[in-house]
Design an enzyme around this catalytic site. Structure first.
Site, PDB file in Angstrom:
ATOM      1  N   SER A 131     -18.221 -22.098 -41.001  1.00 54.31           N
ATOM      2  CA  SER A 131     -17.806 -22.395 -39.903  1.00 54.31           C
ATOM      3  C   SER A 131     -16.543 -23.929 -40.182  1.00 54.31           C
ATOM      4  CB  SER A 131     -18.503 -23.982 -40.025  1.00 54.31           C
ATOM      5  OG  SER A 131     -20.208 -23.174 -40.026  1.00 54.31           O
ATOM      6  N   SER A 163     -20.942 -24.437 -49.148  1.00 56.89           N
ATOM      7  CA  SER A 163     -22.039 -24.129 -50.691  1.00 56.89           C
ATOM      8  C   SER A 163     -20.937 -23.344 -51.489  1.00 56.89           C
ATOM      9  CB  SER A 163     -23.489 -24.081 -50.441  1.00 56.89           C
ATOM     10  OG  SER A 163     -23.700 -24.197 -48.955  1.00 56.89           O
ATOM     11  N   GLU A 246     -27.985 -12.864 -44.722  1.00 55.51           N
ATOM     12  CA  GLU A 246     -27.671 -14.436 -45.248  1.00 55.51           C
ATOM     13  C   GLU A 246     -29.054 -14.478 -44.478  1.00 55.51           C
ATOM     14  OE1 GLU A 246     -24.939 -17.205 -42.931  1.00 55.51           O
ATOM     15  OE2 GLU A 246     -25.874 -18.483 -44.943  1.00 55.51           O
ATOM     16  N   GLU A 379     -32.076 -23.295 -32.467  1.00 53.19           N
ATOM     17  CA  GLU A 379     -31.716 -22.968 -30.842  1.00 53.19           C
ATOM     18  C   GLU A 379     -30.675 -22.719 -31.341  1.00 53.19           C
ATOM     19  OE1 GLU A 379     -31.460 -26.260 -32.819  1.00 53.19           O
ATOM     20  OE2 GLU A 379     -33.152 -27.310 -31.485  1.00 53.19           O
TER      21      GLU A 379
END
Lengths: 396, 393
Positions: A131, A163, A246, A379
């Site tokens: 991201s 992370s 994931e 979403e």
């Protein structure tokens, strides 16, 4: 339908159980709640090393790269048994669950030899750089650039929500190697040494107060071209592999962690008073506990079905894509239920002698808020189901 | 491990789907819906030819000898096609009761007739309390002296049963009663003097409910299926099997709702494009799929545990029924919402499923009932040492 384990799986489970019984540290719960993040991480690294040395790390990874060479089913049994025994998680969770399997699938022989064993032992910790500030749900809009200069790529840009970025030795970085390209094309997946000059790590404090995540800044970072995973320009495909892992793997441990908390909540409800009798005798409390159990069972069974589908066909079925929404939303409902049943004490945090379980419940309530955002928002998951599973027309 | 249908199980499901597409398409469902009993003898005979009426019973009694997973696979297709009529009442409720508690003669006479498709039956269980709890059974069965109205004695039944499905076409009824305080099940002919069946029209148009009253209905000693523990165990078994079959139907109904809603969203245009382009619509469809697949996972796990005689079956069935009860209703809501005004019309099939969903939610206990059953196994077990010491303080 046959949900019995075969003899080999049973043997694996029994051996693992016996090993866990004498090896799971009994002070993990204390470290989990009271240690600083760094101390806790050291604790987890030591634990992973122990698991690795006993031969349990990388259950389904090929033997030649340090894995156990066992089946996917045994990998799932491993995750289940670890969670059921209350064992600490592995320190190098992203390396083990996401990046390692992607290297197994896309890596060259030299890359597999170079990286995999160190992932398993925890000697090299991994984070992932996907991201960006302007590419979250719209991941394909990422702009961190990697330009070829001789036998190196020169990387410039910024990543976010990494992370374990603060602990990582390596980063799985998705970059745009063709500046003229749009969207999914022209992306390249790089394996980046975090000690390279020009890499800056800044902690990102999240709403729980911790800094699990970081921001990563890359300024003229030189990455050897041999560190490309997959083909130059094929980074989107490689990244999708990671994302599929994931979604497929995070759910198993999330479901079991929730089940353990539910069992604890049942125990607490028997000890607590509500309207003059035990909370566990209150019809509303009973309904809510049972509903949490129902949701948890449905998660467990969806997960089993998805694993079975992967074992039979090699690819996740439509139920695979509903797992992420399932565990993240169920956990948020469960945490709200727990807060309600435990009453005013549940809001107290670690450090207060009145806090239940040393503040574990207030922490898990806050942490669960992130569940429907991390690893793809609810979403986006619903868009994927709508467009890629049900075949509805694209909305963007 | 294999969590899914085997090739044989899938073949059963596929052939059921093909058969129902040919023999019981939606116009046929709508035709039967308009009849007094929602029952068609010719269709029932075809079910018997398929072996469905004896699907889970021993071949010795003309059954097909299949297991719970196979039964669930077939029932999923029946629910998908919204098959009207007394399948659950006759085969799963009455059949399982006879199979569990019947003596050899009763099985040969009644169970075989069900398996061969020659007899329809049902269970008369609920009373005014509308409770699924067996302790709530009150209908009085009085022992008759020998040499009275029957030479060998027998029983006289007085009372009223409610929500009896398909009683109007039952050749015989299995009646839960209380004889000298003890739970009992008796076989009563559908035309027994003193037995009165009145339709109580309900939301689900494909399955009829009745009020059945008993005024001095006389039952022979041979009509007693079981008493006490034997009756209780047989009733519990019949309710579990029927509940499982019902959940299978519900999963099939959910599948149908997903299919018809997604098809509509792909073709219906507003603002110049298919409404399925809009995320507000996509997300409702995605949620429907999640409800369907969650129900399906819970169903087949429950079917498998029951077929393995796993003690986890009881709770697994409750999990499946609790989840599917809310899922089916919720998916019905979403389906009609996505289809807008068209979804609210009589001609659209969504309301037929919406109605069936409500009736199915209620039958054999709703989500609240099953959550309490789950709570009993989750919460009310042996207290831990710490709790025991707390209680002692």
């Amino acid at each position: 339908m046959d949900l019995n384990l075969n003899p080999q799986e049973t043997k694996f489970r029994d051996e693992l159980r016996a090993w866990l019984q004498s090896n799971v540290p009994d002070d993990w719960e204390r470290h989990r709640l009271s240690d600083s993040m760094e101390d806790r991480f050291q604790f987890l690294c030591a634990w992973q090393k122990r698991v690795y040395e006993a031969g349990w790390a990388g259950v389904a990874w090929p033997k030649e790269y340090g894995g156990r060479g066992a089946s996917l089913m045994e990998q799932v049994i491993f995750t289940q048994e670890m969670a059921a025994a209350g064992a600490p998680p592995m320190a190098n969770i992203l390396g083990l669950a996401l990046i390692g399997p992607t290297i197994v699938a896309f890596g060259t022989e030299a890359q597999k030899k170079r990286y995999l064993a160190n992932i398993l032992s925890g000697e090299e910790i991994w984070c992932q750089g996907f991201s960006e500030p302007n590419a979250g749900s719209d991941l394909a809009g990422l702009r961190t650039e990697a330009l070829l200069d001789g036998d190196h790529f020169v990387v410039n840009g910024q990543k976010v929500w990494n992370s374990y970025g603060w602990a990582a030795d390596w980063c799985a970085l998705v970059t745009r190697s063709d500046p003229a390209s749009q969207k999914h094309k022209g992306l390249t997946y790089l394996l980046v040494d975090m000690k390279s000059p020009g890499v800056e790590v800044r902690p990102l404090r999240q709403l729980t107060g911790e800094s699990e995540f970081t921001e990563l800044f890359f300024r003229d970072v030189r990455v050897p071209a041999e560190n490309v995973l997959g083909a130059v320009g094929d980074g989107w495909n490689v990244a999708l592999g990671t994302l599929a892992h994931e979604r497929a793997t995070l759910g198993v441990s999330a479901q079991i962690a929730m089940r353990r908390q539910l069992d604890r909540l049942v125990e607490l409800s028997r000890e607590m008073c509500r309207n003059g009798h035990r909370a566990s005798e209150d019809p509303l409390v009973r309904q809510k506990l049972a509903q949490s159990y129902v949701e948890n069972e449905v998660l467990r069974l969806n997960q089993m079905r998805a694993v079975s589908k992967i074992i039979q066909t090699g690819a996740p079925g439509p139920e695979g894509s509903i797992l992420k929404i399932g565990w993240s939303e169920a956990n948020q409902r469960f945490q709200a239920t727990a807060q309600e049943i435990l009453g005013p004490y549940a809001q107290l945090t670690e450090g207060s002698d009145l806090a239940i379980d040393n503040g574990a419940w207030s922490y898990s309530y806050l942490r669960a808020r992130g569940n429907t955002i991390e690893a793809g928002t609810s979403e986006i998951q619903r868009n994927i189901i709508g467009q890629h599973v049900l075949g509805l027309p694209k909305s963007y | 491990m294999h969590f899914g249908l085997s090739e044989t199980q899938q073949a059963i499901k596929n052939s059921a789907r093909q058969f129902l597409a040919a023999e019981c398409p939606m116009p046929q469902v709508r035709r039967l819906m308009e009849t007094e009993t929602a029952f068609d003898t010719a269709l029932w005979s075809k079910f018997a030819e398929q072996g469905w009426t004896g699907i889970i019973f021993p071949e010795k009694y003309d059954g097909f000898g299949l297991g719970m997973v196979e039964m669930a696979a077939a029932l999923e297709e029946m629910g998908r096609a919204l098959v009207p009529g007394p399948f659950i009442s006759t085969v799963l409720l009455a059949g399982t009761l006879l199979d569990h508690a019947g003596n050899e003669e009763q099985k040969r006479k009644y169970l075989s007739a069900i398996c061969r498709g020659e007899a329809r039956s049902t269970l008369a269980l609920l009373e005014q309390s509308a409770s699924w709890d067996l302790d709530a059974v009150q209908l009085e069965g009085k022992g008759l002296p020998k040499g009275g109205s029957l030479p060998d004695g027998g029983y006289q039944l007085n009372g009223e049963k409610l929500f009896v499905s398909d009683a109007g076409i039952a050749d015989f009824l299995l009646v839960a009663a209380r004889i000298e305080g003890e739970l009992a099940v008796l076989i009563v002919p559908g035309n027994a003097p003193g037995l009165e069946k009145m339709a109580t029209p309900g939301m689900d148009l494909t399955r009829r409910l009745y009020r059945v009253s008993f005024t001095n209905v006389v039952a022979s000693p041979e009509s007693l299926l079981g008493r006490g523990e034997r009756a209780r165990q047989a009733l519990e078994a019949a309710l579990e099997v029927s509940c499982l079959g019902l959940v299978a139907e519900m999963v099939g109904g959910l599948q149908s709702l997903v299919d018809l809603t997604v098809a509509y969203a792909k073709t219906r245009k507003q603002f110049g494009r298919p409404i399925g382009t809009f995320q507000a619509v996509q997300h409702q469809c995605a949620d429907m799929l999640a409800l369907l697949e969650g129900s399906r996972s819970a169903l087949y796990y429950a079917a498998w545990t029951l077929s393995e005689n796993d003690p986890a079956a009881r709770t697994a069935i409750s999990v499946a029924k609790a989840y599917a009860s809310e899922a089916y209703r919720d998916a019905g809501n979403k389906s009609i919402q996505v289809q807008g005004g068209m979804g609210f019309t009589w001609e659209n099939d969504a309301h037929l499923y919406y109605r069936r969903a409500k009736a199915s939610e209620i039958a054999f206990g709703d989500a609240t009932y099953h959550r309490e059953r789950i709570a009993q196994s989750l919460i009310d077990r042996q207290p831990s040492k710490r709790e025991a010491s707390l209680a002692a303080d």
